[in-house]
Design a protein around this motif. Structure first.
Motif, PDB file in Angstrom:
ATOM      1  N   UNK A  52       0.824  -1.205   0.000  1.00 21.75           N
ATOM      2  CA  UNK A  52       0.000   0.000   0.000  1.00 21.75           C
ATOM      3  C   UNK A  52       0.860   1.257   0.000  1.00 21.75           C
ATOM      4  N   UNK A  53       1.969   1.237   0.744  1.00 21.58           N
ATOM      5  CA  UNK A  53       2.893   2.370   0.715  1.00 21.58           C
ATOM      6  C   UNK A  53       3.410   2.606  -0.688  1.00 21.58           C
ATOM      7  N   UNK A  54       3.863   1.551  -1.334  1.00 25.14           N
ATOM      8  CA  UNK A  54       4.390   1.682  -2.696  1.00 25.14           C
ATOM      9  C   UNK A  54       3.302   2.152  -3.662  1.00 25.14           C
ATOM     10  N   UNK A  55       2.093   1.625  -3.486  1.00 30.95           N
ATOM     11  CA  UNK A  55       0.997   1.993  -4.385  1.00 30.95           C
ATOM     12  C   UNK A  55       0.642   3.466  -4.246  1.00 30.95           C
ATOM     13  N   UNK A  56       0.605   3.972  -3.018  1.00 33.32           N
ATOM     14  CA  UNK A  56       0.282   5.388  -2.804  1.00 33.32           C
ATOM     15  C   UNK A  56       1.322   6.270  -3.480  1.00 33.32           C
ATOM     16  N   UNK A  57       2.599   5.934  -3.283  1.00 30.00           N
ATOM     17  CA  UNK A  57       3.670   6.741  -3.884  1.00 30.00           C
ATOM     18  C   UNK A  57       3.598   6.677  -5.400  1.00 30.00           C
ATOM     19  N   UNK A  58       3.323   5.504  -5.936  1.00 27.76           N
ATOM     20  CA  UNK A  58       3.256   5.348  -7.388  1.00 27.76           C
ATOM     21  C   UNK A  58       2.093   6.147  -7.969  1.00 27.76           C
ATOM     22  N   UNK A  59       0.938   6.120  -7.309  1.00 25.49           N
ATOM     23  CA  UNK A  59      -0.215   6.894  -7.784  1.00 25.49           C
ATOM     24  C   UNK A  59       0.110   8.389  -7.793  1.00 25.49           C
ATOM     25  N   UNK A  60       0.735   8.875  -6.737  1.00 23.32           N
ATOM     26  CA  UNK A  60       1.128  10.281  -6.680  1.00 23.32           C
ATOM     27  C   UNK A  60       2.112  10.602  -7.811  1.00 23.32           C
ATOM     28  N   UNK A 192      14.205  11.758  -5.864  1.00 19.55           N
ATOM     29  CA  UNK A 192      12.853  11.504  -6.374  1.00 19.55           C
ATOM     30  C   UNK A 192      12.840  10.270  -7.266  1.00 19.55           C
ATOM     31  N   UNK A 193      13.843  10.119  -8.120  1.00 22.21           N
ATOM     32  CA  UNK A 193      13.937   8.928  -8.968  1.00 22.21           C
ATOM     33  C   UNK A 193      13.984   7.667  -8.114  1.00 22.21           C
ATOM     34  N   UNK A 194      14.785   7.705  -7.078  1.00 16.10           N
ATOM     35  CA  UNK A 194      14.938   6.539  -6.198  1.00 16.10           C
ATOM     36  C   UNK A 194      13.614   6.148  -5.568  1.00 16.10           C
ATOM     37  N   UNK A 195      12.894   7.132  -5.033  1.00 20.80           N
ATOM     38  CA  UNK A 195      11.622   6.864  -4.370  1.00 20.80           C
ATOM     39  C   UNK A 195      10.610   6.268  -5.342  1.00 20.80           C
ATOM     40  N   UNK A 196      10.519   6.839  -6.543  1.00 19.66           N
ATOM     41  CA  UNK A 196       9.524   6.373  -7.512  1.00 19.66           C
ATOM     42  C   UNK A 196       9.853   4.978  -8.044  1.00 19.66           C
ATOM     43  N   UNK A 197      11.122   4.683  -8.250  1.00 16.73           N
ATOM     44  CA  UNK A 197      11.477   3.362  -8.747  1.00 16.73           C
ATOM     45  C   UNK A 197      11.214   2.290  -7.692  1.00 16.73           C
ATOM     46  N   UNK A 198      11.452   2.606  -6.417  1.00 15.28           N
ATOM     47  CA  UNK A 198      11.124   1.661  -5.346  1.00 15.28           C
ATOM     48  C   UNK A 198       9.620   1.402  -5.336  1.00 15.28           C
ATOM     49  N   UNK A 229       3.154   6.217   5.006  1.00 14.85           N
ATOM     50  CA  UNK A 229       3.797   6.452   3.709  1.00 14.85           C
ATOM     51  C   UNK A 229       4.608   7.741   3.731  1.00 14.85           C
ATOM     52  N   UNK A 230       4.031   8.796   4.308  1.00 16.45           N
ATOM     53  CA  UNK A 230       4.741  10.077   4.378  1.00 16.45           C
ATOM     54  C   UNK A 230       6.010   9.938   5.210  1.00 16.45           C
ATOM     55  N   UNK A 231       5.908   9.309   6.380  1.00 12.76           N
ATOM     56  CA  UNK A 231       7.059   9.186   7.289  1.00 12.76           C
ATOM     57  C   UNK A 231       8.144   8.304   6.681  1.00 12.76           C
ATOM     58  N   UNK A 232       7.753   7.135   6.160  1.00 14.48           N
ATOM     59  CA  UNK A 232       8.738   6.209   5.601  1.00 14.48           C
ATOM     60  C   UNK A 232       9.361   6.747   4.316  1.00 14.48           C
ATOM     61  N   UNK A 233       8.582   7.475   3.523  1.00 20.20           N
ATOM     62  CA  UNK A 233       9.138   8.073   2.300  1.00 20.20           C
ATOM     63  C   UNK A 233      10.138   9.160   2.648  1.00 20.20           C
ATOM     64  N   UNK A 234       9.825   9.929   3.683  1.00 21.23           N
ATOM     65  CA  UNK A 234      10.776  10.944   4.134  1.00 21.23           C
ATOM     66  C   UNK A 234      12.076  10.297   4.605  1.00 21.23           C
TER      67      UNK A 234
END
Length: 304
Positions: A52-60, A192-198, A229-234
């Motif tokens: 779900x964390x990955x899905x939220x980031x990918x949708x954004x 940003x590239x790193x976060x989106x590819x993960x 998602x916000x905390x772990x992405x940060x």
């Protein structure tokens, strides 16, 4: 030039990298505490939380790519520079998370944490083998001191299963590998590239497994997922930015600071007073990080 830029130029990049590494440790501790609530109180599986964390980031990310005039483009997301290397790094992090989930399921938390925090030691070793970084003896000693301090803090027992030990150790190795790959990609991939590819790789790898054991998600659970998602992405952004600014082997001991944050969180939330052994371990963690930072400094043009 502006005052902010001038002030930024006065701060050595090595110190910024250390600060980002310590901040990442704090964010990871908070993020994992919130994730534990999603599993224990909301009934989600650890893999579902990760998915779900990955899905939220990918949708954004997809929405940002579709936004007219935005800096993020479809090509940057789908066909990034050094795509295979970026996705290999992302896969290493996803696999690390999956192995960590297995380890925590099979072992007590203290034992899983003890083995999981061998990642900084693995990072120092891999930085020599894969990045050709020159690691002076003092930096090795600093890493080992940090590792010894970690053992004093978590005091792992001997009841862990061999499969759990293998999973925790594998998770530590793959997390260290992820950091080494990110360090190698510092000139080709942004944070940003790193976060989106993960996020992209995580959704692809976990979709089938999560679909086979899907748990319902309420509005309250969804809100907590967004917070996690916000905390772990940060946290992920901080460690990626740190590795773009500092040597992996020099930053490795500072990752043990996550155990200090965990001790502080226990003291504040659970009113658990740290023992003398834990405080001694905390001192070794800090001392190991300082020693690793100072080791070899005279041979690097005086810049940390």
């Amino acid at each position: 030039m502006t005052e902010s830029k001038t002030a930024q130029d006065r701060v050595p990049s090595g110190l910024v990298a250390i600060g980002l590494t310590i901040l990442a440790g704090l964010l990871y501790v908070v993020g994992y505490a919130l994730s534990k609530s999603l599993v224990t109180d909301h009934g989600l599986t650890p893999l579902q939380v990760t998915f779900l964390r990955c899905a939220v980031i990918l949708v954004v990310g997809l929405c940002a790519a579709a936004w007219p005039g935005g800096r993020l483009t479809w090509r940057r997301l789908v066909r990034p520079e050094k795509a295979w290397e970026q996705r290999a790094a992302a896969a290493a992090l996803v696999v690390s998370n999956a192995l960590a989930v297995l380890a925590y399921a099979l072992m007590p938390v203290t034992a899983a944490s003890a083995l999981g925090f061998t990642a900084p030691l693995m990072l120092t070793l891999l930085s020599v083998l894969l990045l050709r970084e020159r690691v002076p003896p003092g930096r090795w000693l600093g890493t080992l001191l940090g590792f010894a301090g970690m053992l004093l803090i978590v005091r792992p027992g001997g009841e862990a299963s061999w499969l759990g030990i293998a999973a925790a150790f594998g998770g530590a190795v793959t997390y260290a590998l992820y950091q080494v790959l990110i360090r190698r990609l510092r000139d080709a991939a942004t944070t940003l590239d790193t976060i989106l590819q993960v996020a992209l790789v995580g959704v692809v790898l976990l979709a089938a497994l999560v679909a086979a054991d899907w748990r319902p998600v309420s509005a309250e659970t969804a809100a907590l997922v967004l917070l996690v998602t916000v905390v772990q992405t940060a946290a992920l952004a901080c460690i990626a930015a740190a590795l773009r600014r500092g040597e992996a082997s020099r930053l490795a001991p500072w990752q043990f600071s996550g155990l200090l944050w965990a001790m502080a969180l226990d003291a504040v939330l659970l009113h658990v007073v740290p023992s003398l052994g834990s405080l001694t371990g905390g001192g070794l963690v800090i001392g190991g990080g300082v020693l690793a930072q100072m080791a070899g400094r005279s041979r690097t043009s005086g810049v940390p």
